[in-house]
Every structure is written in structure tokens, then in C-alpha cells.
Design a protein around this motif. Structure first.
Motif, PDB file in Angstrom:
ATOM      1  N   SER A 185      -8.051  -0.091  -0.558  1.00 56.63           N
ATOM      2  CA  SER A 185      -7.189   1.025  -0.158  1.00 56.63           C
ATOM      3  C   SER A 185      -6.927   1.962  -1.319  1.00 56.63           C
ATOM      4  N   ASP A 235     -13.228  -3.960   1.432  1.00 56.03           N
ATOM      5  CA  ASP A 235     -12.012  -4.111   0.622  1.00 56.03           C
ATOM      6  C   ASP A 235     -12.322  -4.177  -0.870  1.00 56.03           C
ATOM      7  N   SER A 271       0.821  -1.205   0.000  1.00 55.62           N
ATOM      8  CA  SER A 271       0.000   0.000   0.000  1.00 55.62           C
ATOM      9  C   SER A 271       0.856   1.255   0.000  1.00 55.62           C
TER      10      SER A 271
END
Length: 389
Positions: A110, A351, A83
Motif C-alpha cells: 500500500s 503486497d 494504512s
């Protein structure tokens, strides 16, 4: 591929059936040995001194990742997770009001949040490209949606929520023809099958060590095409990434390391290097062939169980297999399998925001075998699922 020999140097295979490789794979004994040796060197001789002595092994992480991806060592930057690697590239791209970010329904959660934050800050627009009839990104529609306001194509190669393999190389051909930067999230693909940046045609790519590369947690990497660097303004200047000019200015260091920070876990870096070399020695073509076979086998076993439905999209499907059991909570399935010695996990709606908007399937049970798993293990897991149902 000698599966028995590979299992013999994988300590975790003695205790569990590990079908959660899309979460974190089992490290091999050589990786574990290299990491513990360096940790001992730090404890006995000092951290700086241990790093100096291990300079070649640390440097090999860059060389090994370059070999893995088909790039150059100076195009690689190391991070503590994928990430942060992805964010280092994305947040360095200048955006303004009216600019457009094109992405797919499979984009990782994310990344989606970062797009939304950038849109809130700058007035940029996030455009979700629809799927085609196979459930992968519709490349014809992608090409149609590109206009002179498009500043980025962001694509997740393999989603966290299923076995879909997006047509990354076709997206690359479209991006190059349009002159639009292309950021690929290869977190679930690097180490599972061949990923070549030249073949794909992306400008930047992120990945992690902990999944199909079988490296330690706390490792991530970014590949940046040299010609793309001048388009980016790194969002952090630090003594590793920049050089003071002696007055009131600085210059970025050459290559991708301008995105790094000075402090690192060299224990993890060394472990990552060993894990990547192991994958290269086995051959990504062979790894991919076996991974796809295991995924197809498990998908077929689950589809044969009444009341169990798999939900993997795409014309090409990898070793990640997702399923739902009619009338049974996915979290309960995970718990029941864990009690029987089988590691799996469940997908999270948050997610998979864009996917969740179009498919009411989350949470699902996610199985993700790797090359050291056996047919017997898959059959055992499927039998457990039948019993739970």
C-alpha cells in the motif's frame, strides 16, 4: 513469562494453533471484557454518554501508546487502521517535480502504491535502495543516494512477507545527519519487540493494534515528532483536527490530533488501550526475546524438512517465518493446515511489489508465532508441513 497463564486468558488458544499473528493476533480475555463492557454501556445508556463516562480509559490509549513508543501522548493520533495512519503523514508532506522518495525493497504494498500515485501527481521520483548482502536495506547505499532533492526516506521496519528486521536506527542516524524526514512503518514490529522512536530517530511512525499488540481490528495509530509537524500540511481539515477562527479561516489543533477525525469506535480504542497495557506489563524486551526464539525454532524445524525452504532475509530475523514447499502451491498448504486446526496465511505478490521484482518467491506460506504459542505447537505445525510435502 508464564505462558500457561497467558494461554489461559486467551480464549482462542483452546480451539486453534494460531500462527497468523502477523495478520491478526488473538485478543486476551481482559481486552475482550473491556470492549464488551463498553459496547453494553453504549447499548444501554447511549454512545455519547458511554464515551463521556469512559473518558479516562479512552485517553489511556494515547498514554499507553506513548509509553510503548517512547513518545508523548500529544504526539499520538488514532486511526481505524495503520494504512490510514501512514497515509495521513505521507500525503501531508509537500512534494514537487524532481523531489525524490527513497525506500527499500521491503516496502509494504500500500505504501508503494501511494508513492507511485504521488509520483504520478507531482512528478516526484521513487528510488528503491538496494539490499545489502544480508537482504536488508543497504545503509551505505542509502547514504550515497541522498541528495538535495531527497524529501523523504520511507522504510518498512519488518515486511509483511518475511522475518527481516531492517536496521531502522541506522537509517535514522543517516536521515538525521542529512536532515531528511524519515517515515517508519512499524506495523509488523510494534508489539513484537521494543520500538523506541528516540532510539530509531524517525520523524513519524505508524502501527496497528490487531497484529502483535493483540488489540482489536479497526485500530491504527500515528506518532509524529513535534518538530516535524510544521513541515506537514494535513490533507483533511475536520472539526476534530482544526478550529474555525470565526471568519474565513481556521487553525490546526495542537499536536498530532490534527490528523484525526471526530467520529471513532471507542469500543476499539478502549480495547487497544488494554492490549497495549498488557504488552507493557509483560515487557517488550521479554516479548521480543520469546518472539525471536519462536521464530528461530520454527525456521529450523522447517529447514530440516526435505523439499521445504525458508526465505527470510536480514541479519536479524523476527517471529515471521516464510517458506515454500517444492511442487506444492502455497494456498494449498494454507488450506491443509487450516483443516488440521493451524492458522497460517500466504504472502501476496501484489503486497510486495519491489521485493517481487528481485525475488521470484511469492506466494510463500507465512507462519507468525507469538509469545503464547508453544514449542509443541510449532512441532505439530512442522509435522503437518512434512506430511503435506
Amino acid at each position: 513469562m508464564d505462558v500457561d497463564a497467558l494461554r489461559a486468558i486467551t480464549p482462542g488458544c483452546k480451539h486453534r494453533i494460531h500462527l497468523n499473528n502477523a495478520g491478526a493476533a488473538l485478543m486476551s480475555q481482559p481486552t475482550l471484557d473491556a470492549m464488551t463492557a463498553h459496547l453494553r454501556a453504549e447499548a444501554e445508556g447511549g454512545g455519547y454518554e458511554a464515551a463521556d463516562a469512559a473518558r479516562d480509559r479512552i485517553g489511556d490509549a494515547y498514554a499507553a501508546l506513548a509509553d510503548l513508543l517512547g513518545g508523548r501522548p500529544d504526539e499520538i493520533a488514532l486511526f481505524d487502521n495503520a494504512s490510514h495512519a501512514w497515509q495521513a503523514a505521507f500525503y501531508s508532506l509537500p512534494l514537487s517535480a524532481g523531489d525524490r522518495i527513497l525506500t527499500s525493497r521491503a516496502e509494504y504494498g500500500s505504501n508503494v502504491l501511494a508513492y507511485l500515485q504521488a509520483a504520478r501527481r507531482t512528478g516526484a521520483e521513487v528510488v528503491v535502495v538496494p539490499n545489502d548482502e544480508d537482504g536488508q536495506i543497504d545503509t551505505a547505499e542509502l547514504a550515497r543516494l541522498i541528495d538535495d532533492r531527497t524529501r523523504l526516506i520511507g522504510l518498512t521496519h519488518v515486511p509483511t512477507s518475511g522475518g527481516l528486521v531492517n536496521p531502522a536506527a541506522e537509517v535514522g542516524r543517516i536521515a538525521r545527519a542529512a536532515g531528511v524526514p524519515y517515515l517508519l512503518d512499524a506495523t509488523q514490529s510494534a508489539g513484537q519487540f521494543p520500538v523506541d522512536v528516540e532510539e530509531i530517530g524517525c520523524d513519524a511512525l505508524c502501527g496497528t493494534g490487531r497484529k502483535f499488540l493483540r488489540g482489536p481490528r479497526g485500530t491504527g495509530f500515528l506518532w509524529i515528532r513535534e518538530s516535524f509537524l510544521d513541515s506537514l500540511d494535513p490533507h483533511v481539515a475536520e472539526i476534530r483536527s482544526a478550529t474555525w477562527d470565526g471568519a474565513r479561516g481556521f487553525t490546526w489543533v495542537k499536536g498530532a490530533r490534527r490528523f484525526e477525525t471526530w467520529e471513532n469506535s471507542y469500543v476499539n480504542t478502549i480495547g487497544l488501550a488494554v492490549a497495549v497495557r498488557q504488552a507493557l506489563d509483560l515487557g517488550l524486551e521479554e516479548i521480543g526475546k520469546r518472539a525471536f526464539q519462536l521464530g528461530a525454532r520454527l525456521r529450523a524445524l522447517l529447514d530440516d524438512i526435505p523439499g521445504v525452504t525458508t526465505h527470510d532475509l536480514g541479519s536479524t530475523r523476527c517471529a515471521i517465518v516464510t517458506a515454500k514447499l517444492d511442487g506444492v502451491d502455497s494456498a494449498d498448504v494454507v488450506t491443509r493446515l487450516a483443516a488440521a486446526g493451524v492458522n497460517v496465511t500466504a504472502t501476496e505478490p501484489l503486497d510486495n511489489q519491489f521485493d517481487n521484482e528481485f525475488r521470484d518467491v511469492h506466494p510463500m506460506v507465512r507462519f507468525s508465532p507469538h509469545y503464547y504459542n508453544t514449542d509443541d505447537e510449532l512441532e505439530y505445525a512442522a509435522a503437518l508441513v512434512r506430511d503435506v510435502k
